[in-house]
Motif scaffolding. Structure first.
Motif, PDB file in Angstrom:
ATOM      1  N   ARG A   1       3.587 -11.021  10.448  1.00 34.93           N
ATOM      2  CA  ARG A   1       4.457 -11.490   9.371  1.00 34.93           C
ATOM      3  C   ARG A   1       4.822 -10.381   8.388  1.00 34.93           C
ATOM      4  O   ARG A   1       6.003 -10.119   8.159  1.00 34.93           O
ATOM      5  N   CYS A   2       3.818  -9.713   7.781  1.00 38.02           N
ATOM      6  CA  CYS A   2       4.110  -8.743   6.715  1.00 38.02           C
ATOM      7  C   CYS A   2       4.225  -7.311   7.222  1.00 38.02           C
ATOM      8  O   CYS A   2       4.627  -6.425   6.463  1.00 38.02           O
ATOM      9  N   LYS A   3       3.823  -7.083   8.490  1.00 40.31           N
ATOM     10  CA  LYS A   3       3.913  -5.771   9.135  1.00 40.31           C
ATOM     11  C   LYS A   3       2.953  -4.734   8.551  1.00 40.31           C
ATOM     12  O   LYS A   3       3.022  -3.560   8.906  1.00 40.31           O
ATOM     13  N   LYS A   4       2.043  -5.164   7.681  1.00 35.64           N
ATOM     14  CA  LYS A   4       1.055  -4.237   7.136  1.00 35.64           C
ATOM     15  C   LYS A   4      -0.175  -4.204   8.037  1.00 35.64           C
ATOM     16  O   LYS A   4      -0.424  -5.127   8.811  1.00 35.64           O
ATOM     17  N   ALA A   5      -0.986  -3.115   7.909  1.00 38.93           N
ATOM     18  CA  ALA A   5      -2.151  -2.937   8.775  1.00 38.93           C
ATOM     19  C   ALA A   5      -3.229  -3.975   8.475  1.00 38.93           C
ATOM     20  O   ALA A   5      -3.419  -4.370   7.323  1.00 38.93           O
TER      21      ALA A   5
ATOM     22  N   ARG B   1      -1.010 -16.637  19.644  1.00 39.89           N
ATOM     23  CA  ARG B   1      -0.121 -16.246  20.737  1.00 39.89           C
ATOM     24  C   ARG B   1      -0.225 -14.741  20.988  1.00 39.89           C
ATOM     25  O   ARG B   1       0.785 -14.026  21.132  1.00 39.89           O
ATOM     26  N   ASP B   2      -1.478 -14.253  20.995  1.00 40.69           N
ATOM     27  CA  ASP B   2      -1.781 -12.836  21.248  1.00 40.69           C
ATOM     28  C   ASP B   2      -1.178 -11.889  20.214  1.00 40.69           C
ATOM     29  O   ASP B   2      -0.993 -10.695  20.487  1.00 40.69           O
ATOM     30  N   GLU B   3      -0.881 -12.388  19.044  1.00 42.31           N
ATOM     31  CA  GLU B   3      -0.349 -11.547  17.979  1.00 42.31           C
ATOM     32  C   GLU B   3      -1.279 -11.602  16.769  1.00 42.31           C
ATOM     33  O   GLU B   3      -1.820 -12.672  16.444  1.00 42.31           O
ATOM     34  N   PRO B   4      -1.491 -10.462  16.071  1.00 42.77           N
ATOM     35  CA  PRO B   4      -2.404 -10.411  14.921  1.00 42.77           C
ATOM     36  C   PRO B   4      -1.717 -10.858  13.630  1.00 42.77           C
ATOM     37  O   PRO B   4      -0.528 -10.590  13.412  1.00 42.77           O
ATOM     38  N   TRP B   5      -2.476 -11.521  12.802  1.00 42.66           N
ATOM     39  CA  TRP B   5      -1.989 -11.983  11.497  1.00 42.66           C
ATOM     40  C   TRP B   5      -3.094 -11.769  10.461  1.00 42.66           C
ATOM     41  O   TRP B   5      -4.272 -11.922  10.756  1.00 42.66           O
ATOM     42  N   HIS B   6      -2.709 -11.433   9.219  1.00 42.77           N
ATOM     43  CA  HIS B   6      -3.645 -11.578   8.110  1.00 42.77           C
ATOM     44  C   HIS B   6      -3.928 -13.079   7.921  1.00 42.77           C
ATOM     45  O   HIS B   6      -3.036 -13.909   8.146  1.00 42.77           O
ATOM     46  N   LYS B   7      -5.125 -13.406   7.498  1.00 48.26           N
ATOM     47  CA  LYS B   7      -5.432 -14.820   7.264  1.00 48.26           C
ATOM     48  C   LYS B   7      -4.482 -15.426   6.232  1.00 48.26           C
ATOM     49  O   LYS B   7      -4.030 -16.559   6.360  1.00 48.26           O
TER      50      LYS B   7
ATOM     51  N   ASN C   1      -3.050   3.477   9.234  1.00 46.58           N
ATOM     52  CA  ASN C   1      -1.675   3.846   9.555  1.00 46.58           C
ATOM     53  C   ASN C   1      -1.512   4.240  11.020  1.00 46.58           C
ATOM     54  O   ASN C   1      -0.470   4.004  11.628  1.00 46.58           O
ATOM     55  N   LYS C   2      -2.571   4.818  11.578  1.00 46.29           N
ATOM     56  CA  LYS C   2      -2.467   5.370  12.928  1.00 46.29           C
ATOM     57  C   LYS C   2      -2.865   4.376  14.019  1.00 46.29           C
ATOM     58  O   LYS C   2      -2.238   4.304  15.073  1.00 46.29           O
ATOM     59  N   PHE C   3      -3.926   3.585  13.765  1.00 46.69           N
ATOM     60  CA  PHE C   3      -4.494   2.775  14.836  1.00 46.69           C
ATOM     61  C   PHE C   3      -4.535   1.274  14.570  1.00 46.69           C
ATOM     62  O   PHE C   3      -4.528   0.481  15.511  1.00 46.69           O
TER      63      PHE C   3
END
Length: 319
Positions: free
Chosen positions: A204-208, A217-223, A196-198
């Protein structure tokens, strides 16, 4: 990460609190007085060792035989491991691991405190009270700076020691115990608080993202969230392309946006090094660019357009 949980043992020395056994009751109950009377004068009642009469004297019955007090002590009494004197029949005797002590000799080797009625620890043949053992050998909790007592639950990580109740999450302040945790400099976090903190958030889903994932494009995604915009197939681990920042598998991109081969009508993507031929407003796969009449390859050769057809030099001459 996780930590090692200990109970009842110091990480450098293995010692446990113990208590000594006591011997007094069985012998004292066997002490009695012999009495001489006219009815028994004719019967001998002698010490089994020195053969002296026990009439009118105290004696102790042992192994079905009577002994006078001096003989009993010399024959059966143990020697004190501390003062090296006999432990008489009327003394309170304590013993531990085949060693025997007078009650007043059974003391802490450091502070000289009596250990007769309290737990103690044996350290390299020395008997220590719990306070002395803890001050000398036990670890201190890095959180509260108090001694971690033998027998108490503790947690060890990266060379430091905590009471189980002192090893807490830096965010929610709840004990971490034996659960997984994540260190951050000098702080420790339970997994939910750290995420939650880091932890980065999936685009897409906004979850950690707890672990793994992909970057696009320098953005993280769940597989499982990084999928083709068209067919929703996961794209992690396979070739893909994009249009207007949206990812597509090669099949969907070809069907939706690629030009079609004039000969086979299939998409021309140019992926994986595929070559194609372009002439005016028409395109062909390299393998499909052949004479419309004889099917000879026209790649690298002269050709002649004839309405919707392309002809090799020989077929054009026959017209």
């Amino acid at each position: 990460m996780s930590v090692e949980t200990g109970k009842g043992k110091d990480s450098r020395r293995q010692s446990t609190s113990q208590t000594a056994e006591v011997r007094t009751a069985e012998i004292s109950e066997l002490v009695a007085h012999g009495s001489e009377s006219e009815d028994t004068m004719s019967e001998r009642f002698d010490c089994d060792n020195c053969k002296e009469s026990l009439y009118g004297r105290k004696y102790i019955q042992s192994e079905d035989s009577p002994y006078c007090i001096p003989c009993y002590d010399s024959r059966f009494a143990n020697t004190c491991d501390e003062c090296k004197e006999l432990i008489g029949h009327d003394a309170r005797e304590l013993f531990y691991e085949d060693r025997h002590y007078h009650e007043h000799c059974f003391r802490c080797f450091r502070c000289d405190r009596s250990l007769a009625d309290e737990p103690f620890t044996s350290q390299e043949e020395e008997l220590l009270c719990n306070d002395c053992y803890c001050n000398e050998f036990s670890s201190k909790c890095v959180a509260c700076d108090e001694t971690v007592m033998p027998g108490s639950r503790k947690l060890e990580y990266s060379g430091s020691t905590w009471h189980e109740s002192c090893f807490i999450c830096n965010s929610c302040k709840q004990p971490i115990g034996s659960k997984a945790f994540i260190p951050d400099k000098e702080d420790h976090y339970c997994v939910p608080c750290y995420e939650n903190k880091f932890a980065p958030r999936c685009t897409r889903c906004k979850k950690a993202l707890a672990k793994g994932g992909v970057t696009y494009r320098d953005e993280p995604w769940h597989k499982e969230c990084f999928v083709c915009t068209g067919c929703k197939t996961q794209l992690a681990g396979q070739p893909f392309t994009s249009r207007e920042d949206s990812p597509y598998c090669l099949k969907c991109f070809g069907n939706l946006y690629a030009k079609k081969c004039e000969a086979c009508s299939k998409p021309i993507t140019g992926f994986s090094g595929g070559k194609y031929i372009s002439f005016e407003e028409r395109q062909w796969h390299q393998t499909c660019f052949t004479c419309s009449r004889c099917s000879a390859s026209l790649v690298g050769k002269g050709f002649f357009p004839e309405n919707d057809e392309v002809l090799c030099r020989e077929c054009n001459s026959d017209l």
